[in-house]
Design a protein around this motif. Structure first.
Motif, PDB file in Angstrom:
ATOM      1  N   VAL A 108      14.210  39.165 -42.054  1.00  0.00           N
ATOM      2  CA  VAL A 108      13.451  38.932 -43.283  1.00  0.00           C
ATOM      3  C   VAL A 108      11.963  39.155 -43.036  1.00  0.00           C
ATOM      4  CG1 VAL A 108      12.916  37.254 -45.078  1.00  0.00           C
ATOM      5  CG2 VAL A 108      15.193  37.315 -44.104  1.00  0.00           C
ATOM      6  N   ALA A 109      11.475  38.757 -41.858  1.00  0.00           N
ATOM      7  CA  ALA A 109      10.067  38.974 -41.528  1.00  0.00           C
ATOM      8  C   ALA A 109       9.735  40.457 -41.535  1.00  0.00           C
ATOM      9  CB  ALA A 109       9.744  38.368 -40.164  1.00  0.00           C
ATOM     10  N   GLY A 110      10.673  41.295 -41.072  1.00  0.00           N
ATOM     11  CA  GLY A 110      10.453  42.733 -41.105  1.00  0.00           C
ATOM     12  C   GLY A 110      10.350  43.259 -42.524  1.00  0.00           C
ATOM     13  N   VAL A 111      11.187  42.720 -43.421  1.00  0.00           N
ATOM     14  CA  VAL A 111      11.141  43.136 -44.828  1.00  0.00           C
ATOM     15  C   VAL A 111       9.838  42.696 -45.472  1.00  0.00           C
ATOM     16  CG1 VAL A 111      12.236  42.894 -47.091  1.00  0.00           C
ATOM     17  CG2 VAL A 111      13.648  43.102 -45.038  1.00  0.00           C
ATOM     18  N   ARG A 112       9.394  41.482 -45.176  1.00  0.00           N
ATOM     19  CA  ARG A 112       8.137  41.031 -45.795  1.00  0.00           C
ATOM     20  C   ARG A 112       6.964  41.866 -45.297  1.00  0.00           C
ATOM     21  NH1 ARG A 112       5.030  35.391 -47.296  1.00  0.00           N
ATOM     22  NH2 ARG A 112       3.651  36.554 -48.686  1.00  0.00           N
ATOM     23  N   SER A 113       6.970  42.245 -44.028  1.00  0.00           N
ATOM     24  CA  SER A 113       5.907  43.117 -43.517  1.00  0.00           C
ATOM     25  C   SER A 113       5.913  44.455 -44.258  1.00  0.00           C
ATOM     26  CB  SER A 113       6.078  43.344 -42.011  1.00  0.00           C
ATOM     27  OG  SER A 113       5.872  42.149 -41.296  1.00  0.00           O
ATOM     28  N   ALA A 114       7.102  44.964 -44.538  1.00  0.00           N
ATOM     29  CA  ALA A 114       7.199  46.217 -45.293  1.00  0.00           C
ATOM     30  C   ALA A 114       6.629  46.041 -46.691  1.00  0.00           C
ATOM     31  CB  ALA A 114       8.649  46.678 -45.359  1.00  0.00           C
ATOM     32  N   ALA A 115       6.915  44.900 -47.328  1.00  0.00           N
ATOM     33  CA  ALA A 115       6.368  44.645 -48.662  1.00  0.00           C
ATOM     34  C   ALA A 115       4.843  44.608 -48.623  1.00  0.00           C
ATOM     35  CB  ALA A 115       6.919  43.334 -49.210  1.00  0.00           C
ATOM     36  N   GLU A 116       4.291  44.007 -47.571  1.00  0.00           N
ATOM     37  CA  GLU A 116       2.832  43.974 -47.429  1.00  0.00           C
ATOM     38  C   GLU A 116       2.264  45.383 -47.290  1.00  0.00           C
ATOM     39  OE1 GLU A 116       1.142  40.862 -44.738  1.00  0.00           O
ATOM     40  OE2 GLU A 116       3.254  40.348 -44.442  1.00  0.00           O
ATOM     41  N   LYS A 117       2.882  46.182 -46.458  1.00  0.00           N
ATOM     42  CA  LYS A 117       2.398  47.543 -46.242  1.00  0.00           C
ATOM     43  C   LYS A 117       2.544  48.401 -47.502  1.00  0.00           C
ATOM     44  CE  LYS A 117       1.149  49.085 -42.782  1.00  0.00           C
ATOM     45  NZ  LYS A 117      -0.192  49.184 -42.195  1.00  0.00           N
ATOM     46  N   LEU A 118       3.628  48.194 -48.230  1.00  0.00           N
ATOM     47  CA  LEU A 118       3.874  48.975 -49.437  1.00  0.00           C
ATOM     48  C   LEU A 118       3.080  48.452 -50.639  1.00  0.00           C
ATOM     49  CD1 LEU A 118       7.758  49.372 -49.129  1.00  0.00           C
ATOM     50  CD2 LEU A 118       6.077  51.212 -48.880  1.00  0.00           C
ATOM     51  N   GLY A 119       2.597  47.211 -50.527  1.00  0.00           N
ATOM     52  CA  GLY A 119       1.852  46.622 -51.633  1.00  0.00           C
ATOM     53  C   GLY A 119       2.718  46.245 -52.820  1.00  0.00           C
ATOM     54  N   VAL A 120       3.963  45.779 -52.540  1.00  0.00           N
ATOM     55  CA  VAL A 120       4.870  45.405 -53.628  1.00  0.00           C
ATOM     56  C   VAL A 120       5.266  43.941 -53.486  1.00  0.00           C
ATOM     57  CG1 VAL A 120       5.759  47.747 -53.826  1.00  0.00           C
ATOM     58  CG2 VAL A 120       6.952  46.107 -52.374  1.00  0.00           C
ATOM     59  N   ARG A 121       5.804  43.401 -54.564  1.00  0.00           N
ATOM     60  CA  ARG A 121       6.186  41.991 -54.576  1.00  0.00           C
ATOM     61  C   ARG A 121       7.376  41.740 -53.649  1.00  0.00           C
ATOM     62  NH1 ARG A 121       3.795  38.756 -58.285  1.00  0.00           N
ATOM     63  NH2 ARG A 121       2.556  39.795 -59.897  1.00  0.00           N
ATOM     64  N   TYR A 122       7.448  40.508 -53.171  1.00  0.00           N
ATOM     65  CA  TYR A 122       8.477  40.099 -52.203  1.00  0.00           C
ATOM     66  C   TYR A 122       9.048  38.766 -52.649  1.00  0.00           C
ATOM     67  CZ  TYR A 122       9.962  37.493 -48.001  1.00  0.00           C
ATOM     68  OH  TYR A 122      10.629  36.693 -47.102  1.00  0.00           O
ATOM     69  N   VAL A 123      10.369  38.618 -52.565  1.00  0.00           N
ATOM     70  CA  VAL A 123      11.044  37.367 -52.918  1.00  0.00           C
ATOM     71  C   VAL A 123      11.996  37.002 -51.792  1.00  0.00           C
ATOM     72  CG1 VAL A 123      12.646  36.235 -54.510  1.00  0.00           C
ATOM     73  CG2 VAL A 123      10.891  37.778 -55.405  1.00  0.00           C
ATOM     74  N   TYR A 124      11.921  35.751 -51.344  1.00  0.00           N
ATOM     75  CA  TYR A 124      12.883  35.240 -50.364  1.00  0.00           C
ATOM     76  C   TYR A 124      13.922  34.406 -51.092  1.00  0.00           C
ATOM     77  CZ  TYR A 124      15.071  32.427 -46.768  1.00  0.00           C
ATOM     78  OH  TYR A 124      16.011  31.821 -45.970  1.00  0.00           O
ATOM     79  N   VAL A 125      15.198  34.557 -50.712  1.00  0.00           N
ATOM     80  CA  VAL A 125      16.264  33.785 -51.342  1.00  0.00           C
ATOM     81  C   VAL A 125      17.103  33.087 -50.284  1.00  0.00           C
ATOM     82  CG1 VAL A 125      17.806  35.781 -51.426  1.00  0.00           C
ATOM     83  CG2 VAL A 125      18.233  33.851 -52.934  1.00  0.00           C
ATOM     84  N   SER A 126      17.492  31.840 -50.594  1.00  0.00           N
ATOM     85  CA  SER A 126      18.387  31.070 -49.735  1.00  0.00           C
ATOM     86  C   SER A 126      19.665  30.779 -50.502  1.00  0.00           C
ATOM     87  CB  SER A 126      17.726  29.754 -49.317  1.00  0.00           C
ATOM     88  OG  SER A 126      18.651  28.920 -48.621  1.00  0.00           O
ATOM     89  N   TYR A 127      20.771  30.658 -49.762  1.00  0.00           N
ATOM     90  CA  TYR A 127      22.057  30.328 -50.368  1.00  0.00           C
ATOM     91  C   TYR A 127      22.451  28.875 -50.137  1.00  0.00           C
ATOM     92  CZ  TYR A 127      22.570  35.434 -50.357  1.00  0.00           C
ATOM     93  OH  TYR A 127      22.385  36.791 -50.534  1.00  0.00           O
ATOM     94  N   GLN A 128      21.541  28.068 -49.604  1.00  0.00           N
ATOM     95  CA  GLN A 128      21.826  26.661 -49.374  1.00  0.00           C
ATOM     96  C   GLN A 128      20.519  25.871 -49.382  1.00  0.00           C
ATOM     97  OE1 GLN A 128      23.187  28.953 -46.880  1.00  0.00           O
ATOM     98  NE2 GLN A 128      21.098  29.146 -46.130  1.00  0.00           N
TER      99      GLN A 128
END
Length: 406
Positions: A108-128
Motif C-alpha cells: 500500500v505504501a508503494g501505491v500511495r507513493s505512486a499517487a503522490e508522484k502522479l498527483g492524484v487522490r488516494y484512498v486506503y480501505v480496510s476490511y476489518q
C-alpha cells in the motif's frame, strides 16, 4: 473517470475489489485492478471483464511455503513489495483520477507513493475495524511482536504498534521514497492509513465505534451477487440428503491438513450430519469413502452456504461476511490476525459459535457445532442476514466519483 484498485492479499482481500470494480464500471468508470499474479485472481476478474495488472509475487506460493524464504527475510520482501506496487501503480495509474489500496503495508505504501508522484487522490480501505487505531480496541499483534501483556491502555498499544510498523517497514519504504525523490516518513502506518480511511464492512457485523481518532468512512461491505451455478456433482450430493455442514479454511495453510480434516469430519458426523470439505490452500480432503462427505475446490460460496446447515471456517473477513449474508449459522475457528475479532462478533450476534483457540478437537468442535445447529441460532442468523447491507460497493463507487470530482 478512471480508477486503479490495488490489493496484495488473499482471495478474501481481492474479492471486494471485484464488487467495487463492477459497480464503478456500471457508473461509467474505467477500472483496473493491481493484484497478485495468482491464477484464481486472474480468472475471477476475467469473469466480470475487469482488467488485472499482475503485481508482486504469488501470494499463494508465499503463504503455503512454495516461495523459499529470501536471505533478507521480511525487510527484503517489504522492499520488493514497495517497489513492485509503486512501479505498477505508476504505469497503470497514468491518467487515473483516484488510486484505492488495501492489503499489506509495504504494498500500500508503494501505491500511495505512486499517487503522490502522479498527483492524484488516494484512498486506503480496510476490511476489518480492528486494523484501524481506536481507543475501543487494541491493535492486532504483528508477526513476532506480541502485545505487552501488562499494558491495557489501547491508545498506548496503538502508539507501540506505530513504532513496530516503522521498525519493520520504515527502512524499506523510506529507501524507496528517497530513490524517487519523495521525503522520508517517520510514521509509515499512519501515512498509509491517512486520517480518513474507508471501512468496507457491514455495520451490524463489524461496526466502527465512535468517538475515535480517525474520521472513518464506513461504506458497508463490498459484495457482488455471484451467479455462477454450482457443479452438477455437488448439486447431486446436496440433493441426496439433509443439508450438510461446510468446512473450509480458505487461504490458511493448516499445519496438519489430514488431522484437521479428520477432526472436523468426525465432529460433523457426531452431529449426524454430512460434510462438504473445501480444499482451500491447505488442500483439505475427505478422509474415507463412506459417501457422506464431498470435497470441493473453487465454487460459488454464496450459493453453497445457503444450502448448508452450518459453516465451519477460519473467520477471515471475506468468509465471515459471505456466511453472514447467506444467513447460515457459523462456527469460527480463528487462526490469527483479524479472525479472533470476527469469531467474537459471530458469537456476540448469536449467529454461531466462536471456537476457543486455533486447534479444535473432536470434542471442542462438536460442542461448538451443537450451538450452531440449534434452531435458535439459525433463526438469529436469518434475522441478521435480513439486515445485511448489500449496497456497500455502490456507496463506495459513488463516493469515489464525488472524490474525483472534488
Amino acid at each position: 473517470m478512471r480508477v486503479l484498485l490495488s490489493a496484495y492479499d488473499s482471495r478474501g482481500g481481492v474479492e471486494p475489489l471485484v464488487g467495487l470494480a463492477v459497480r464503478l464500471r456500471e457508473l461509467g468508470a474505467e477500472v483496473r485492478v493491481c493484484a497478485p499474479p495468482d491464477e484464481e485472481f486472474a480468472k475471477r476478474l476475467a469473469v466480470v471483464g475487469v482488467e488485472m495488472v499482475p503485481t508482486g509475487r504469488s501470494v499463494r506460493d508465499l503463504v503455503t511455503g512454495k516461495t523459499p524464504p529470501s536471505p533478507g527475510g521480511v525487510p527484503r520482501r517489504a522492499a520488493e513489495l514497495v517497489a513492485a506496487f509503486h512501479d505498477r501503480a505508476m504505469a497503470a495509474g497514468e491518467g487515473c483520477d483516484v488510486l484505492v489500496a488495501t492489503g499489506l503495508v509495504p504494498a500500500v505504501a508503494g501505491v500511495r507513493s505512486a499517487a503522490e508522484k502522479l498527483g492524484v487522490r488516494y484512498v486506503y480501505v480496510s476490511y476489518q475495524p480492528v486494523s484501524l487505531p481506536s481507543p475501543h480496541h487494541p491493535p492486532m499483534p504483528r508477526p513476532g511482536r506480541p502485545l505487552p501483556p501488562d499494558v491495557t491502555d489501547n491508545r498506548v498499544l496503538w502508539e507501540q504498534d506505530a513504532r513496530d510498523a516503522q521498525e519493520v517497514f520504515g527502512e524499506a519504504v523510506n529507501t524507496h521514497r528517497a530513490s524517487i525523490g519523495l521525503a522520508p516518513l517517520d510514521n509509515v502506518r499512519d501515512h498509509v492509513f491517512t486520517d480518513r480511511p474507508w471501512l468496507a464492512t457491514d455495520p451490524v457485523l463489524a461496526p466502527w465505534q465512535r468517538p475515535a481518532d480517525l474520521d472513518v468512512v464506513q461504506t458497508g461491505a463490498w459484495v457482488l451477487p455471484d451467479e455462477r451455478p454450482l457443479p452438477a456433482d455437488l448439486v447431486a450430493f446436496l440433493d441426496a440428503g439433509e443439508a450438510p455442514v461446510y468446512v473450509g479454511f480458505g487461504s490458511i495453510p493448516m499445519r496438519d491438513p489430514k488431522d484437521v480434516a479428520r477432526v472436523t469430519i468426525e465432529a460433523i458426523r457426531a452431529q449426524g450430519r454430512r460434510a462438504v470439505v473445501s480444499r482451500g490452500w491447505a488442500d483439505l480432503d475427505v478422509i474415507d469413502d463412506r459417501g457422506d462427505c464431498f470435497a470441493v475446490g473453487e465454487v460459488n460460496h454464496q450459493a453453497l452456504f445457503r444450502r448448508a446447515a452450518a459453516v465451519v471456517h477460519h473467520g477471515g473477513a471475506g468468509t465471515t461476511t459471505t456466511a453472514t449474508w447467506a444467513g447460515v449459522p457459523q462456527v469460527v475457528v480463528p487462526q490469527g490476525a483479524d479472525q479472533p475479532y470476527f469469531a467474537g462478533r459471530v458469537a456476540a450476534l448469536g449467529i454461531g459459535a466462536a471456537h476457543d483457540g486455533p486447534t479444535p478437537s473432536v470434542e471442542s468442535l462438536s460442542a461448538a457445532l451443537r450451538t450452531a445447529l440449534t434452531p435458535g441460532t439459525r433463526t438469529r442468523a436469518a434475522a441478521v442476514a435480513a439486515s445485511f447491507r448489500t449496497d456497500g460497493a455502490t456507496v463506495a463507487a459513488h463516493l469515489l466519483l464525488d472524490t474525483a470530482g472534488r
